[in-house]
Design an enzyme around this catalytic site. Structure first.
Site, PDB file in Angstrom:
ATOM      1  N   ASN A   3       0.871  -1.177   0.000  1.00 55.38           N
ATOM      2  CA  ASN A   3       0.000   0.000   0.000  1.00 55.38           C
ATOM      3  C   ASN A   3       0.907   1.226   0.000  1.00 55.38           C
ATOM      4  O   ASN A   3       1.487   1.570   1.019  1.00 55.38           O
ATOM      5  CB  ASN A   3      -0.905  -0.037   1.243  1.00 55.38           C
ATOM      6  CG  ASN A   3      -1.724   1.233   1.384  1.00 55.38           C
ATOM      7  OD1 ASN A   3      -1.779   2.060   0.475  1.00 55.38           O
ATOM      8  ND2 ASN A   3      -2.357   1.392   2.538  1.00 55.38           N
ATOM      9  N   LYS A  53       0.166   4.293  -0.275  1.00 53.68           N
ATOM     10  CA  LYS A  53      -0.418   5.508   0.338  1.00 53.68           C
ATOM     11  C   LYS A  53      -0.152   6.715  -0.566  1.00 53.68           C
ATOM     12  O   LYS A  53      -0.200   6.580  -1.786  1.00 53.68           O
ATOM     13  CB  LYS A  53       0.107   5.674   1.767  1.00 53.68           C
ATOM     14  CG  LYS A  53      -0.097   4.388   2.589  1.00 53.68           C
ATOM     15  CD  LYS A  53       0.154   4.547   4.065  1.00 53.68           C
ATOM     16  CE  LYS A  53      -0.077   3.205   4.759  1.00 53.68           C
ATOM     17  NZ  LYS A  53       0.050   3.294   6.216  1.00 53.68           N
ATOM     18  N   HIS A 107      -9.423   1.434   4.876  1.00 57.47           N
ATOM     19  CA  HIS A 107      -8.159   1.577   5.604  1.00 57.47           C
ATOM     20  C   HIS A 107      -8.364   2.523   6.797  1.00 57.47           C
ATOM     21  O   HIS A 107      -9.113   3.500   6.699  1.00 57.47           O
ATOM     22  CB  HIS A 107      -7.074   2.113   4.670  1.00 57.47           C
ATOM     23  CG  HIS A 107      -5.708   2.015   5.266  1.00 57.47           C
ATOM     24  ND1 HIS A 107      -5.232   2.949   6.167  1.00 57.47           N
ATOM     25  CD2 HIS A 107      -4.740   1.089   5.130  1.00 57.47           C
ATOM     26  CE1 HIS A 107      -4.019   2.581   6.549  1.00 57.47           C
ATOM     27  NE2 HIS A 107      -3.698   1.464   5.942  1.00 57.47           N
ATOM     28  N   GLU A 150      -6.652   4.853   7.916  1.00 54.50           N
ATOM     29  CA  GLU A 150      -6.376   6.269   7.629  1.00 54.50           C
ATOM     30  C   GLU A 150      -7.587   6.933   6.975  1.00 54.50           C
ATOM     31  O   GLU A 150      -7.816   8.133   7.160  1.00 54.50           O
ATOM     32  CB  GLU A 150      -5.124   6.380   6.744  1.00 54.50           C
ATOM     33  CG  GLU A 150      -3.870   6.100   7.567  1.00 54.50           C
ATOM     34  CD  GLU A 150      -2.714   5.519   6.786  1.00 54.50           C
ATOM     35  OE1 GLU A 150      -2.717   5.575   5.544  1.00 54.50           O
ATOM     36  OE2 GLU A 150      -1.791   4.968   7.426  1.00 54.50           O
ATOM     37  N   GLU A 209      -5.164  -4.739  10.643  1.00 57.18           N
ATOM     38  CA  GLU A 209      -4.141  -3.707  10.838  1.00 57.18           C
ATOM     39  C   GLU A 209      -4.412  -2.976  12.155  1.00 57.18           C
ATOM     40  O   GLU A 209      -5.243  -2.059  12.194  1.00 57.18           O
ATOM     41  CB  GLU A 209      -4.178  -2.700   9.690  1.00 57.18           C
ATOM     42  CG  GLU A 209      -3.910  -3.295   8.333  1.00 57.18           C
ATOM     43  CD  GLU A 209      -3.328  -2.263   7.367  1.00 57.18           C
ATOM     44  OE1 GLU A 209      -2.272  -2.547   6.798  1.00 57.18           O
ATOM     45  OE2 GLU A 209      -3.909  -1.176   7.215  1.00 57.18           O
ATOM     46  N   GLY A 228       2.832   2.468  10.776  1.00 61.63           N
ATOM     47  CA  GLY A 228       3.776   3.571  10.628  1.00 61.63           C
ATOM     48  C   GLY A 228       4.507   3.929  11.911  1.00 61.63           C
ATOM     49  O   GLY A 228       5.172   4.962  11.983  1.00 61.63           O
ATOM     50  N   SER A 252       3.684  -2.012  10.311  1.00 64.59           N
ATOM     51  CA  SER A 252       5.135  -2.085  10.512  1.00 64.59           C
ATOM     52  C   SER A 252       5.727  -3.448  10.146  1.00 64.59           C
ATOM     53  O   SER A 252       6.634  -3.937  10.830  1.00 64.59           O
ATOM     54  CB  SER A 252       5.516  -1.687  11.943  1.00 64.59           C
ATOM     55  OG  SER A 252       5.150  -0.329  12.185  1.00 64.59           O
TER      56      SER A 252
END
Ligand code: 13P
Length: 252
Positions: A9, A11, A95, A97, A166, A172, A212
Site C-alpha cells: 500500500n 499511500k 483503511h 487512515e 491492521e 507507521g 510495521s
C-alpha cells in the site's frame, strides 16, 4: 490451501516515473518467486501506467479506495468499473487512515466492499483497533464491528475477499504486533468467518496482517497459521524490502 497474498500500500507516495521504476524492479526481482501472490496499490494517478507496465506480470494492481456508485454527480470519486477499466483487479477498502482522516464509517466500508465485489474486483477490507481500544480490552469487539461490513457475502467471492488486520497502533509506528498478538486476532477473525459466513469462507478467505511489517519481522509473522500474507506500507516503497517480505511469506 490459501496462497499467501502480499500487497504494497503505497499511500500518498510516488509520481508516475518513480512508480514505474519501482514496479519494473519488482517485476524483475519477483519473476522467479513462486508460492506467493503479490500486488501493489499505487495512488490513483499511477494506476493506469503501472497496470500497463505489469500487463505481462502476475503482480496485481489494487486501488487504495473506491466509491460505491458507478456514475453520477459525485465529484472527486472513482467507480469500481473505472478501476477495472485501467487494469485494477483489487481495491483496498476501509483503511484506518480513511476512517481517521476522511470520515469513512462502517456503513461506507460495507457499501464500498459490496460495490467492488459486485463489479468483479477483489476487496481487501481493513479492520483493526486503536491503542486506546486495545488498552480498554475491546479489540475483538471493535474488530467484530468492522467485520459487520461482510455480513451476507457468499462463497462465490471467497477468493476475491481478503481481510487485512491492521492494528492502528502498529501502522507507521515501527511497533509491530507480536506474532502471538496478531495470530490471536487472526484466529478470532477466522472464527467469525466460520460462524457468520460458513466454514467454506473461513477456510478460503485470506487474512493479511498489516502494521510495521519489515524484512526482519515478516517471516515470523507469516509463519502463524492464520496469517495469510501482509499489507505493507512503508517497506513497500523500496524494491529490496518489499521483495524480501514477499519471499518471507512463501510457505516453508
Ligand atoms: P506501515 O507498514 O507503514 O506500518 O503501514 C501499514 C499499512 O497501513 C498498510 O496498509
Amino acid at each position: 490451501m490459501r496462497t499467501p497474498f502480499v500487497v504494497g500500500n503505497w499511500k500518498l507516495h510516488k509520481h508516475v516515473a518513480d512508480a514505474l521504476a519501482l514496479v519494473t524492479e519488482l517485476k524483475n526481482q519477483l519473476a522467479a518467486v513462486k508460492g506467493v501472490a503479490v500486488g501493489v496499490a499505487p495512488p490513483f494517478t499511477a494506476l493506469y501506467p503501472v497496470a500497463k507496465r505489469l500487463e505481462d506480470s502476475p503482480i496485481a494492481v489494487a486501488s487504495q479506495d473506491c466509491y460505491w456508485e458507478e456514475k453520477g454527480a459525485f465529484t472527486g470519486e472513482v467507480a469500481p468499473g473505472m478501476l477495472k477499466d485501467v487494469g485494477c483487479t483489487w481495491a483496498i477498502i476501509g483503511h484506518s487512515e480513511r476512517r481517521q482522516f476522511f470520515g469513512e464509517t462502517d456503513d461506507t466500508v460495507a457499501k464500498k466492499a459490496r460495490a467492488a465485489l459486485a463489479a468483479g474486483l477483489g476487496a481487501i477490507v481493513c479492520v483493526g483497533e486503536t491503542l486506546a481500544q486495545r488498552d480498554a480490552g475491546t479489540t475483538t469487539a471493535v474488530v467484530e464491528t468492522h467485520l459487520g461490513a461482510l455480513r451476507g457475502l457468499g462463497v462465490e467471492v471467497a477468493d476475491r475477499l481478503v481481510i487485512a488486520y491492521e492494528p492502528v497502533w502498529a501502522i507507521g509506528t515501527g511497533r509491530t504486533a507480536t506474532p502471538g498478538q496478531a495470530q490471536e486476532v487472526h484466529a478470532f477473525i477466522r472464527g467469525w468467518l466460520g460462524k457468520e459466513l460458513g466454514p467454506a469462507m473461513a477456510a478460503a478467505v485470506r487474512i493479511q496482517y498489516g502494521g510495521s511489517v519489515k524484512p526482519d519481522n515478516a517471516a515470523e509473522l507469516m509463519r502463524q497459521p492464520d496469517i495469510d500474507g501482509a499489507l505493507v506500507g512503508g517497506a513497500s516503497l523500496q524494491a529490496a524490502d518489499f521483495v524480501a517480505i514477499c519471499k518471507a511469506a512463501r510457505p516453508s
